[in-house]
Design a protein around this motif. Sequence first.
Motif, PDB file in Angstrom:
ATOM      1  N   SER A  55       0.826  -1.207   0.000  1.00 28.89           N
ATOM      2  CA  SER A  55       0.000   0.000   0.000  1.00 28.89           C
ATOM      3  C   SER A  55       0.862   1.258   0.000  1.00 28.89           C
ATOM      4  O   SER A  55       0.489   2.274  -0.596  1.00 28.89           O
ATOM      5  N   LEU A  56       2.023   1.193   0.663  1.00 33.84           N
ATOM      6  CA  LEU A  56       2.931   2.344   0.628  1.00 33.84           C
ATOM      7  C   LEU A  56       3.426   2.592  -0.786  1.00 33.84           C
ATOM      8  O   LEU A  56       3.490   3.749  -1.240  1.00 33.84           O
ATOM      9  N   TYR A  57       3.760   1.530  -1.494  1.00 35.20           N
ATOM     10  CA  TYR A  57       4.178   1.680  -2.887  1.00 35.20           C
ATOM     11  C   TYR A  57       3.034   2.215  -3.751  1.00 35.20           C
ATOM     12  O   TYR A  57       3.217   3.133  -4.561  1.00 35.20           O
ATOM     13  N   LEU A  58       1.842   1.661  -3.578  1.00 40.23           N
ATOM     14  CA  LEU A  58       0.700   2.081  -4.396  1.00 40.23           C
ATOM     15  C   LEU A  58       0.307   3.523  -4.133  1.00 40.23           C
ATOM     16  O   LEU A  58      -0.283   4.173  -5.009  1.00 40.23           O
ATOM     17  N   SER A  59       0.621   4.055  -2.943  1.00 38.59           N
ATOM     18  CA  SER A  59       0.258   5.442  -2.652  1.00 38.59           C
ATOM     19  C   SER A  59       1.036   6.432  -3.512  1.00 38.59           C
ATOM     20  O   SER A  59       0.654   7.600  -3.594  1.00 38.59           O
ATOM     21  N   PHE A  63      -3.222   3.779  -9.842  1.00 40.85           N
ATOM     22  CA  PHE A  63      -3.582   2.376  -9.974  1.00 40.85           C
ATOM     23  C   PHE A  63      -5.095   2.255  -9.937  1.00 40.85           C
ATOM     24  O   PHE A  63      -5.746   2.707  -8.995  1.00 40.85           O
ATOM     25  N   ASN A  64      -5.679   1.630 -10.970  1.00 36.68           N
ATOM     26  CA  ASN A  64      -7.136   1.525 -11.074  1.00 36.68           C
ATOM     27  C   ASN A  64      -7.645   0.095 -10.877  1.00 36.68           C
ATOM     28  O   ASN A  64      -8.783  -0.200 -11.243  1.00 36.68           O
ATOM     29  N   LEU A  65      -6.826  -0.788 -10.352  1.00 35.28           N
ATOM     30  CA  LEU A  65      -7.174  -2.186 -10.086  1.00 35.28           C
ATOM     31  C   LEU A  65      -7.235  -3.050 -11.340  1.00 35.28           C
ATOM     32  O   LEU A  65      -7.307  -4.270 -11.234  1.00 35.28           O
ATOM     33  N   LEU A  66      -7.227  -2.444 -12.509  1.00 40.19           N
ATOM     34  CA  LEU A  66      -7.347  -3.201 -13.754  1.00 40.19           C
ATOM     35  C   LEU A  66      -6.072  -3.180 -14.581  1.00 40.19           C
ATOM     36  O   LEU A  66      -5.810  -4.103 -15.337  1.00 40.19           O
ATOM     37  N   GLN A  67      -5.281  -2.131 -14.437  1.00 39.24           N
ATOM     38  CA  GLN A  67      -4.039  -1.993 -15.182  1.00 39.24           C
ATOM     39  C   GLN A  67      -2.871  -1.924 -14.220  1.00 39.24           C
ATOM     40  O   GLN A  67      -3.048  -1.770 -13.008  1.00 39.24           O
ATOM     41  N   ASP A  68      -1.674  -2.035 -14.765  1.00 38.15           N
ATOM     42  CA  ASP A  68      -0.482  -1.979 -13.929  1.00 38.15           C
ATOM     43  C   ASP A  68      -0.336  -0.592 -13.300  1.00 38.15           C
ATOM     44  O   ASP A  68      -0.713   0.415 -13.913  1.00 38.15           O
ATOM     45  N   PRO A  69       0.194  -0.533 -12.069  1.00 38.99           N
ATOM     46  CA  PRO A  69       0.395   0.777 -11.426  1.00 38.99           C
ATOM     47  C   PRO A  69       1.340   1.661 -12.224  1.00 38.99           C
ATOM     48  O   PRO A  69       2.329   1.186 -12.787  1.00 38.99           O
ATOM     49  N   ASN A  70       1.022   2.946 -12.247  1.00 41.45           N
ATOM     50  CA  ASN A  70       1.837   3.931 -12.951  1.00 41.45           C
ATOM     51  C   ASN A  70       2.405   4.901 -11.922  1.00 41.45           C
ATOM     52  O   ASN A  70       1.661   5.582 -11.222  1.00 41.45           O
ATOM     53  N   GLU A 276     -13.197   5.957  -2.925  1.00 43.91           N
ATOM     54  CA  GLU A 276     -12.100   6.217  -3.845  1.00 43.91           C
ATOM     55  C   GLU A 276     -11.475   4.923  -4.352  1.00 43.91           C
ATOM     56  O   GLU A 276     -11.123   4.814  -5.529  1.00 43.91           O
ATOM     57  N   GLY A 277     -11.345   3.945  -3.481  1.00 39.72           N
ATOM     58  CA  GLY A 277     -10.654   2.725  -3.865  1.00 39.72           C
ATOM     59  C   GLY A 277     -11.509   1.743  -4.639  1.00 39.72           C
ATOM     60  O   GLY A 277     -11.056   1.167  -5.640  1.00 39.72           O
ATOM     61  N   PHE A 278     -12.775   1.546  -4.211  1.00 38.22           N
ATOM     62  CA  PHE A 278     -13.579   0.474  -4.771  1.00 38.22           C
ATOM     63  C   PHE A 278     -14.788   0.950  -5.576  1.00 38.22           C
ATOM     64  O   PHE A 278     -15.428   0.139  -6.240  1.00 38.22           O
ATOM     65  N   SER A 279     -15.103   2.233  -5.510  1.00 38.24           N
ATOM     66  CA  SER A 279     -16.174   2.773  -6.355  1.00 38.24           C
ATOM     67  C   SER A 279     -15.603   3.547  -7.532  1.00 38.24           C
ATOM     68  O   SER A 279     -16.071   3.399  -8.666  1.00 38.24           O
ATOM     69  N   PHE A 281     -12.320   3.373  -8.313  1.00 42.53           N
ATOM     70  CA  PHE A 281     -11.155   2.611  -8.773  1.00 42.53           C
ATOM     71  C   PHE A 281      -9.877   3.442  -8.798  1.00 42.53           C
ATOM     72  O   PHE A 281      -9.041   3.280  -9.679  1.00 42.53           O
ATOM     73  N   ARG A 282      -9.748   4.327  -7.822  1.00 42.65           N
ATOM     74  CA  ARG A 282      -8.503   5.084  -7.662  1.00 42.65           C
ATOM     75  C   ARG A 282      -7.764   4.508  -6.446  1.00 42.65           C
ATOM     76  O   ARG A 282      -7.677   5.140  -5.397  1.00 42.65           O
ATOM     77  N   MET A 283      -7.247   3.316  -6.629  1.00 34.49           N
ATOM     78  CA  MET A 283      -6.629   2.611  -5.514  1.00 34.49           C
ATOM     79  C   MET A 283      -5.326   3.273  -5.073  1.00 34.49           C
ATOM     80  O   MET A 283      -4.958   3.209  -3.894  1.00 34.49           O
ATOM     81  N   GLY A 284      -4.625   3.916  -5.968  1.00 36.54           N
ATOM     82  CA  GLY A 284      -3.408   4.628  -5.581  1.00 36.54           C
ATOM     83  C   GLY A 284      -3.726   5.769  -4.626  1.00 36.54           C
ATOM     84  O   GLY A 284      -3.068   5.938  -3.593  1.00 36.54           O
ATOM     85  N   TYR A 285      -4.752   6.534  -4.963  1.00 35.82           N
ATOM     86  CA  TYR A 285      -5.155   7.637  -4.084  1.00 35.82           C
ATOM     87  C   TYR A 285      -5.727   7.105  -2.774  1.00 35.82           C
ATOM     88  O   TYR A 285      -5.487   7.673  -1.712  1.00 35.82           O
ATOM     89  N   ALA A 286      -6.474   6.003  -2.848  1.00 37.71           N
ATOM     90  CA  ALA A 286      -7.014   5.392  -1.628  1.00 37.71           C
ATOM     91  C   ALA A 286      -5.886   4.912  -0.709  1.00 37.71           C
ATOM     92  O   ALA A 286      -5.988   5.021   0.526  1.00 37.71           O
ATOM     93  N   SER A 287      -4.814   4.395  -1.280  1.00 35.27           N
ATOM     94  CA  SER A 287      -3.673   3.975  -0.462  1.00 35.27           C
ATOM     95  C   SER A 287      -3.025   5.165   0.226  1.00 35.27           C
ATOM     96  O   SER A 287      -2.631   5.077   1.392  1.00 35.27           O
ATOM     97  N   ALA A 288      -2.939   6.281  -0.490  1.00 35.21           N
ATOM     98  CA  ALA A 288      -2.405   7.495   0.136  1.00 35.21           C
ATOM     99  C   ALA A 288      -3.315   7.965   1.268  1.00 35.21           C
ATOM    100  O   ALA A 288      -2.839   8.411   2.320  1.00 35.21           O
ATOM    101  N   LEU A 289      -4.633   7.855   1.068  1.00 36.04           N
ATOM    102  CA  LEU A 289      -5.573   8.217   2.130  1.00 36.04           C
ATOM    103  C   LEU A 289      -5.404   7.306   3.347  1.00 36.04           C
ATOM    104  O   LEU A 289      -5.513   7.757   4.490  1.00 36.04           O
ATOM    105  N   ALA A 290      -5.152   6.024   3.091  1.00 35.24           N
ATOM    106  CA  ALA A 290      -4.950   5.096   4.198  1.00 35.24           C
ATOM    107  C   ALA A 290      -3.716   5.469   5.014  1.00 35.24           C
ATOM    108  O   ALA A 290      -3.726   5.399   6.254  1.00 35.24           O
TER     109      ALA A 290
END
Length: 316
Positions: A55-59, A63-70, A276-279, A281-290
């Motif tokens: 999650s630290l890396y994803l922050s 990352f949209n859960l469907l494609q590779d993290p950018n 943000e993460g599951f509705s 699909f902004r999992m990178g931003y959701a990880s930063a929020l976490a």
Amino acid sequence: MSIAELRSMSHARKGRRRTKEERRAAAPDNRAAVVFLAPFILGAAVLTLGPILMSLYLSFTDFNLLQDPNWVGVDNYARMLSDTRLHQSLLVTFLYVLIGVPLQLGVALGLAILLDKGMRGLAFYRSAFYLPSLLGASVAIAMLWRLIFGADGLLNAILGALGIESNQSWIGNPETSLSTIILLHVWMFGSPMVIFLAGLRQIPAELYEAAATDGAPAWWRFRAITLPLLTPIIFFNLVLAVINSFSAFTQAFIVSGGSGGPADSLLFYTLYLYQEGFSSFRMGYASALAWLLLIIIGVLTAVNFWLSKYWVHYDD
């Protein structure tokens, strides 16, 4: 062989450097402990440490859960400065904590003092009062809360029976919706109440007897004896209550239908993180929020520990 010779041999043996085999034979055998601890260590590494580092890396990524993290660097954290919904979620959550935690601890302490007086059926009352803590965070209670505070709910029915006409939805009104969730939080007083009750049982009765002999009133005994000796328990419940309040999710999600409405009045921080993460699909931003939530809880916990030296009294 004389005692002097035995002592000289012992000293010679101590002065000689032990061989590798002797050191290995003298070392304790910890293999059994390692075997028993291996499942816990493996689980902590795979199920806890691994996701935390991921999650630290994803922050720092898009990352949209469907494609590779950018990789985007600190863009997710910079976005927080202009995110109005994030600011609203922080406001709602801090209001929930600042109002709900003191009320819950106050109710828990008051009931613990009443139960500590001694009464028939104490075990039953203790279990009955503890039950809300087990059920309060469930989906069923959250749905029941919607029915009680809805436009046709139980609260309006009671008010109508008292001659007070009310057709408003307490859940659907932005001015009162958060109050209903705070009331639900206060209702889950069972766990801190049991801890307070255990702390009250540890206060020596001789102190109360001596104060009563000197003519001290009940309020003075509570202020001068009960509160100071109970401050470690109050501090313990306070830290746990703050952490649990910041992680509240189910109540707001069910009552608001997952939207945080009306008008984002129930947009708790964890609910916004979920959106943000599951509705969206902004999992990178959701990880930063976490990670921001982790920092907030860590800072508040550290502040509580720092302030505790000014009001928490220990035996020493």
